[in-house]
Design a protein around this motif. Structure first.
Motif, PDB file in Angstrom:
ATOM      1  N   CYS A  94       5.862   8.654   8.154  1.00  0.00           N
ATOM      2  CA  CYS A  94       5.241   9.737   7.383  1.00  0.00           C
ATOM      3  C   CYS A  94       4.046  10.343   8.118  1.00  0.00           C
ATOM      4  N   ASN A  95       3.281   9.495   8.803  1.00  0.00           N
ATOM      5  CA  ASN A  95       2.097   9.967   9.537  1.00  0.00           C
ATOM      6  C   ASN A  95       2.454  10.649  10.843  1.00  0.00           C
ATOM      7  N   GLY A  96       3.703  10.512  11.261  1.00  0.00           N
ATOM      8  CA  GLY A  96       4.115  11.086  12.533  1.00  0.00           C
ATOM      9  C   GLY A  96       3.644  10.270  13.720  1.00  0.00           C
ATOM     10  N   SER A  97       3.178   9.038  13.485  1.00  0.00           N
ATOM     11  CA  SER A  97       2.634   8.278  14.601  1.00  0.00           C
ATOM     12  C   SER A  97       3.717   7.645  15.475  1.00  0.00           C
ATOM     13  N   TYR A  98       4.963   7.645  15.039  1.00  0.00           N
ATOM     14  CA  TYR A  98       6.038   7.216  15.954  1.00  0.00           C
ATOM     15  C   TYR A  98       6.190   8.242  17.072  1.00  0.00           C
ATOM     16  N   ARG A  99       5.865   9.484  16.785  1.00  0.00           N
ATOM     17  CA  ARG A  99       6.010  10.546  17.782  1.00  0.00           C
ATOM     18  C   ARG A  99       4.898  10.542  18.819  1.00  0.00           C
ATOM     19  N   ILE A 100       3.833   9.783  18.577  1.00  0.00           N
ATOM     20  CA  ILE A 100       2.728   9.739  19.533  1.00  0.00           C
ATOM     21  C   ILE A 100       3.204   9.148  20.851  1.00  0.00           C
ATOM     22  N   TRP A 101       4.158   8.261  20.799  1.00  0.00           N
ATOM     23  CA  TRP A 101       4.577   7.556  22.010  1.00  0.00           C
ATOM     24  C   TRP A 101       5.450   8.451  22.816  1.00  0.00           C
TER      25      TRP A 101
ATOM     26  N   LEU B 132       0.155 -10.056   9.384  1.00  0.00           N
ATOM     27  CA  LEU B 132      -0.246 -11.234  10.163  1.00  0.00           C
ATOM     28  C   LEU B 132      -0.821 -12.313   9.253  1.00  0.00           C
ATOM     29  N   ASP B 133      -1.638 -11.907   8.311  1.00  0.00           N
ATOM     30  CA  ASP B 133      -2.219 -12.859   7.355  1.00  0.00           C
ATOM     31  C   ASP B 133      -1.120 -13.536   6.527  1.00  0.00           C
ATOM     32  N   ALA B 134      -0.134 -12.757   6.114  1.00  0.00           N
ATOM     33  CA  ALA B 134       0.979 -13.317   5.338  1.00  0.00           C
ATOM     34  C   ALA B 134       1.767 -14.322   6.176  1.00  0.00           C
ATOM     35  N   LEU B 135       1.999 -14.001   7.453  1.00  0.00           N
ATOM     36  CA  LEU B 135       2.686 -14.943   8.333  1.00  0.00           C
ATOM     37  C   LEU B 135       1.892 -16.234   8.466  1.00  0.00           C
ATOM     38  N   ASP B 136       0.581 -16.105   8.586  1.00  0.00           N
ATOM     39  CA  ASP B 136      -0.269 -17.291   8.706  1.00  0.00           C
ATOM     40  C   ASP B 136      -0.165 -18.186   7.475  1.00  0.00           C
ATOM     41  N   ARG B 137       0.085 -17.590   6.332  1.00  0.00           N
ATOM     42  CA  ARG B 137       0.241 -18.360   5.090  1.00  0.00           C
ATOM     43  C   ARG B 137       1.673 -18.855   4.906  1.00  0.00           C
ATOM     44  N   GLY B 138       2.565 -18.470   5.842  1.00  0.00           N
ATOM     45  CA  GLY B 138       3.960 -18.891   5.751  1.00  0.00           C
ATOM     46  C   GLY B 138       4.803 -18.031   4.840  1.00  0.00           C
ATOM     47  N   HIS B 139       4.310 -16.863   4.482  1.00  0.00           N
ATOM     48  CA  HIS B 139       5.032 -15.942   3.594  1.00  0.00           C
ATOM     49  C   HIS B 139       5.777 -14.893   4.423  1.00  0.00           C
ATOM     50  N   CYS B 140       6.902 -15.318   4.990  1.00  0.00           N
ATOM     51  CA  CYS B 140       7.657 -14.443   5.896  1.00  0.00           C
ATOM     52  C   CYS B 140       8.174 -13.184   5.202  1.00  0.00           C
ATOM     53  N   GLN B 141       8.664 -13.313   3.974  1.00  0.00           N
ATOM     54  CA  GLN B 141       9.209 -12.141   3.281  1.00  0.00           C
ATOM     55  C   GLN B 141       8.105 -11.131   2.954  1.00  0.00           C
ATOM     56  N   GLU B 142       6.951 -11.627   2.535  1.00  0.00           N
ATOM     57  CA  GLU B 142       5.822 -10.729   2.271  1.00  0.00           C
ATOM     58  C   GLU B 142       5.427  -9.990   3.547  1.00  0.00           C
ATOM     59  N   ALA B 143       5.392 -10.722   4.654  1.00  0.00           N
ATOM     60  CA  ALA B 143       5.054 -10.099   5.940  1.00  0.00           C
ATOM     61  C   ALA B 143       6.083  -9.037   6.305  1.00  0.00           C
ATOM     62  N   ALA B 144       7.362  -9.348   6.115  1.00  0.00           N
ATOM     63  CA  ALA B 144       8.420  -8.381   6.418  1.00  0.00           C
ATOM     64  C   ALA B 144       8.282  -7.134   5.551  1.00  0.00           C
ATOM     65  N   ASP B 145       7.954  -7.317   4.274  1.00  0.00           N
ATOM     66  CA  ASP B 145       7.767  -6.176   3.372  1.00  0.00           C
ATOM     67  C   ASP B 145       6.595  -5.306   3.836  1.00  0.00           C
ATOM     68  N   LEU B 146       5.524  -5.936   4.287  1.00  0.00           N
ATOM     69  CA  LEU B 146       4.360  -5.183   4.771  1.00  0.00           C
ATOM     70  C   LEU B 146       4.694  -4.413   6.047  1.00  0.00           C
ATOM     71  N   VAL B 147       5.491  -5.012   6.919  1.00  0.00           N
ATOM     72  CA  VAL B 147       5.889  -4.319   8.148  1.00  0.00           C
ATOM     73  C   VAL B 147       6.830  -3.163   7.818  1.00  0.00           C
ATOM     74  N   SER B 148       7.680  -3.336   6.812  1.00  0.00           N
ATOM     75  CA  SER B 148       8.531  -2.222   6.353  1.00  0.00           C
ATOM     76  C   SER B 148       7.668  -1.079   5.831  1.00  0.00           C
ATOM     77  N   GLN B 149       6.630  -1.431   5.088  1.00  0.00           N
ATOM     78  CA  GLN B 149       5.708  -0.416   4.580  1.00  0.00           C
ATOM     79  C   GLN B 149       4.989   0.268   5.745  1.00  0.00           C
ATOM     80  N   PHE B 150       4.599  -0.507   6.746  1.00  0.00           N
ATOM     81  CA  PHE B 150       3.983   0.059   7.952  1.00  0.00           C
ATOM     82  C   PHE B 150       4.922   1.065   8.606  1.00  0.00           C
ATOM     83  N   SER B 151       6.203   0.699   8.716  1.00  0.00           N
ATOM     84  CA  SER B 151       7.176   1.584   9.350  1.00  0.00           C
ATOM     85  C   SER B 151       7.278   2.907   8.597  1.00  0.00           C
ATOM     86  N   HIS B 152       7.303   2.806   7.278  1.00  0.00           N
ATOM     87  CA  HIS B 152       7.368   4.017   6.449  1.00  0.00           C
ATOM     88  C   HIS B 152       6.116   4.879   6.659  1.00  0.00           C
ATOM     89  N   GLU B 153       4.954   4.240   6.659  1.00  0.00           N
ATOM     90  CA  GLU B 153       3.696   4.973   6.873  1.00  0.00           C
ATOM     91  C   GLU B 153       3.669   5.630   8.241  1.00  0.00           C
TER      92      GLU B 153
END
Length: 100
Positions: A93-100, A69-90
């Protein structure tokens, strides 16, 4: 109701490359952050030791979404996308997609 899925997050990452979509992506990220913060709080407060195992992972996931969100606020769309990709990986790995 908003449900966080791996496919939905991957779609979000692709759309984040388009600066015209930044507003819509920001709203989705805010919803993901809200859900993850609530789950983190509940796992910390819960009486079950198994729930507390999710807490560190959920905290890390919320930090990644906030950074995106902070990266988006600064206009750094690619950085934000990379962070969301990292979130998806985490989340996977954490199994938190299965919580839903």
């Amino acid at each position: 109701m908003y449900v966080i899925t791996k496919e939905g997050v991957e779609s979000l990452v692709k759309r984040m490359a388009d600066p015209g979509e930044a507003g819509n992506c920001r709203r989705e990220l805010e919803k993901i952050l809200e859900i993850k913060e609530a789950l983190s709080w509940r796992s910390d407060a819960g009486p079950c030791a198994a729930a507390r195992c999710f807490s560190p992972g959920l905290f890390g996931e919320t930090q990644l979404i906030q950074a995106a969100l902070d990266a988006l606020d600064r206009g750094h769309c690619q950085e934000a996308a990379d962070l969301v990709s990292q979130f998806s990986h985490e989340a996977e790995c954490n199994g938190s997609y299965r919580i839903w």
